[in-house]
Design an enzyme around this catalytic site. Sequence first.
Site, short mmCIF file in Angstrom:
data_model
loop_
_atom_site.label_atom_id
_atom_site.label_comp_id
_atom_site.label_asym_id
_atom_site.label_seq_id
_atom_site.Cartn_x
_atom_site.Cartn_y
_atom_site.Cartn_z
N SER A 167 47.41 53.01 25.28
CA SER A 167 47.89 53.61 26.53
C SER A 167 48.63 54.90 26.25
O SER A 167 49.03 55.58 27.19
CB SER A 167 48.80 52.62 27.25
OG SER A 167 49.87 52.27 26.40
N HIS B 133 40.69 53.05 28.24
CA HIS B 133 41.98 52.51 28.66
C HIS B 133 41.84 51.71 29.96
O HIS B 133 41.64 52.28 31.04
CB HIS B 133 42.97 53.68 28.85
CG HIS B 133 44.36 53.26 29.19
ND1 HIS B 133 45.21 54.00 29.96
CD2 HIS B 133 45.04 52.12 28.88
CE1 HIS B 133 46.35 53.37 30.09
NE2 HIS B 133 46.27 52.22 29.45
N1 CAA Z 1 45.25 38.28 35.52
C1 CAA Z 1 44.09 38.10 36.16
N2 CAA Z 1 43.98 38.08 37.51
C2 CAA Z 1 45.10 38.21 38.23
C3 CAA Z 1 46.38 38.38 37.61
C4 CAA Z 1 46.42 38.41 36.20
N3 CAA Z 1 47.56 38.61 35.54
N4 CAA Z 1 47.32 38.49 38.59
C5 CAA Z 1 46.66 38.39 39.76
N5 CAA Z 1 45.35 38.23 39.54
C6 CAA Z 1 44.27 38.11 40.55
C7 CAA Z 1 44.42 36.86 41.37
O1 CAA Z 1 43.77 35.77 40.76
C8 CAA Z 1 43.74 37.27 42.67
O2 CAA Z 1 42.34 37.17 42.50
P1 CAA Z 1 41.37 36.76 43.72
O3 CAA Z 1 41.57 37.80 44.79
O4 CAA Z 1 40.00 36.80 43.11
O5 CAA Z 1 41.81 35.42 44.15
C9 CAA Z 1 44.07 38.77 42.81
O6 CAA Z 1 44.43 39.20 41.48
C10 CAA Z 1 45.24 39.01 43.74
O7 CAA Z 1 46.32 38.23 43.27
P2 CAA Z 1 47.50 37.67 44.19
O8 CAA Z 1 46.99 37.47 45.59
O9 CAA Z 1 48.14 36.52 43.50
O10 CAA Z 1 48.61 38.78 44.13
P3 CAA Z 1 48.64 40.24 44.68
O11 CAA Z 1 47.77 40.44 45.88
O12 CAA Z 1 50.07 40.54 44.76
O13 CAA Z 1 48.00 41.12 43.51
C11 CAA Z 1 48.23 42.43 41.60
C12 CAA Z 1 48.48 41.08 42.22
C13 CAA Z 1 46.71 42.70 41.54
C14 CAA Z 1 48.77 42.36 40.18
C15 CAA Z 1 48.93 43.53 42.47
O14 CAA Z 1 50.27 43.21 42.65
C16 CAA Z 1 48.84 44.91 41.89
O15 CAA Z 1 47.83 45.60 42.04
N6 CAA Z 1 49.92 45.36 41.20
C17 CAA Z 1 49.97 46.65 40.54
C18 CAA Z 1 49.28 46.53 39.21
C19 CAA Z 1 49.30 47.82 38.46
O16 CAA Z 1 49.82 48.83 38.88
N7 CAA Z 1 48.69 47.79 37.26
C20 CAA Z 1 48.68 48.92 36.39
C21 CAA Z 1 49.76 48.70 35.38
S1 CAA Z 1 49.89 50.07 34.31
C22 CAA Z 1 48.75 49.79 33.13
O17 CAA Z 1 48.14 48.77 33.02
C23 CAA Z 1 48.55 50.91 32.18
C24 CAA Z 1 49.45 51.02 31.06
O18 CAA Z 1 49.03 51.62 30.10
C25 CAA Z 1 50.85 50.57 31.05
#
Ligand code: CAA
Length: 283
Positions: free
Chosen positions: A119, A140
Amino acid sequence: MTINQVMVIGAGQMGAGIAQVFAQSGLNVKLNDLQQEALDKGLNGIEKRFNRAVEKGKMSEEEKQTALGHLSGTTNLKDASDCDLVIEAVVENMDIKTKVFKSLDEITPGHAILATNTSSLPITEIAAATERPSQVIGMHFMNPVPVMKLVEIIRAIQTSDETFQAIEDMAKKLNKSPVEVEDFPGFVSNRILMPMINEAIYTVHEGVASPEDVDTVMKLGMNHPMGPLTLADFIGLDTCLYIMEVLYEGFGDSKYRPCPLLRKYVKAGWLGKKSGRGFYSYE
Ligand code: CAA
């Protein structure tokens, strides 16, 4: 080029997620970790997520079995000897990554592409550690990998157009949306995301608002799915600090100065969700 056999190195959250999307997309993938325990944890996590998808009716039992049939585990890096593509997702440490790439350079066939999920580390430097720099590239993925659509594809200065094309095609095969990025600190995602998280921490540090209120502003005011401090806890505060240091050092600009409160939390071992405490408590 045809990619039939893939290896993912590192069975942590990112590596296991990457292996999952390959298996789900019908590609043969070996998940590798040094430790059997970490490997088992990664493989079990994938199976659990497939089971949940079946329960929710998002995947049939047959599809699950097919996907699992594409997945295997190994603790032996030499099993990369028949791989067309290897994606490294080990700890963010240049010495460790260059060691892994040097070994892969010796083990894998001459045509294989070596990709890194880093990252923040320079892909150009990782490529230079191998005898095949034109076949090294950044791929990434975002966390959680099975959910997030984006893949940043980072071209090292040495990366060939053929390598880029093969990885772009592969990202599309995985049902992801690739974006082409040049090799600069933080690429695009973390150059924009991390200063926002850092600023959110400054806002708490300066007593402007509580963590809950900062997150509410960004969730309800800007429609972000998670507030920046919840997201920082989810990513890991040590990772956030590390990436801010890369930006600060890489650009030499004081606007990237890591917030002292972020440093303090990391020193305290308050690393977010994984340690049970960050801006919120998870115990
Ligand atoms: N692993 C796999 N699947 C996951 C998960 C995980 N850790 N957490 C949630 N999910 C899945 C759930 O199973 C669900 O799937 P379905 O729709 O198929 O049932 C879906 O995601 C939605 O989950 P929830 O309804 O429980 O929760 P939510 O609607 O709040 O979504 C989230 C959870 C997708 C994590 C959402 O909160 C989100 O998009 N958050 C922001 C994530 C983000 O910004 N990521 C980037 C991080 S930075 C990075 O990765 C780069 C780096 O270099 C640091």
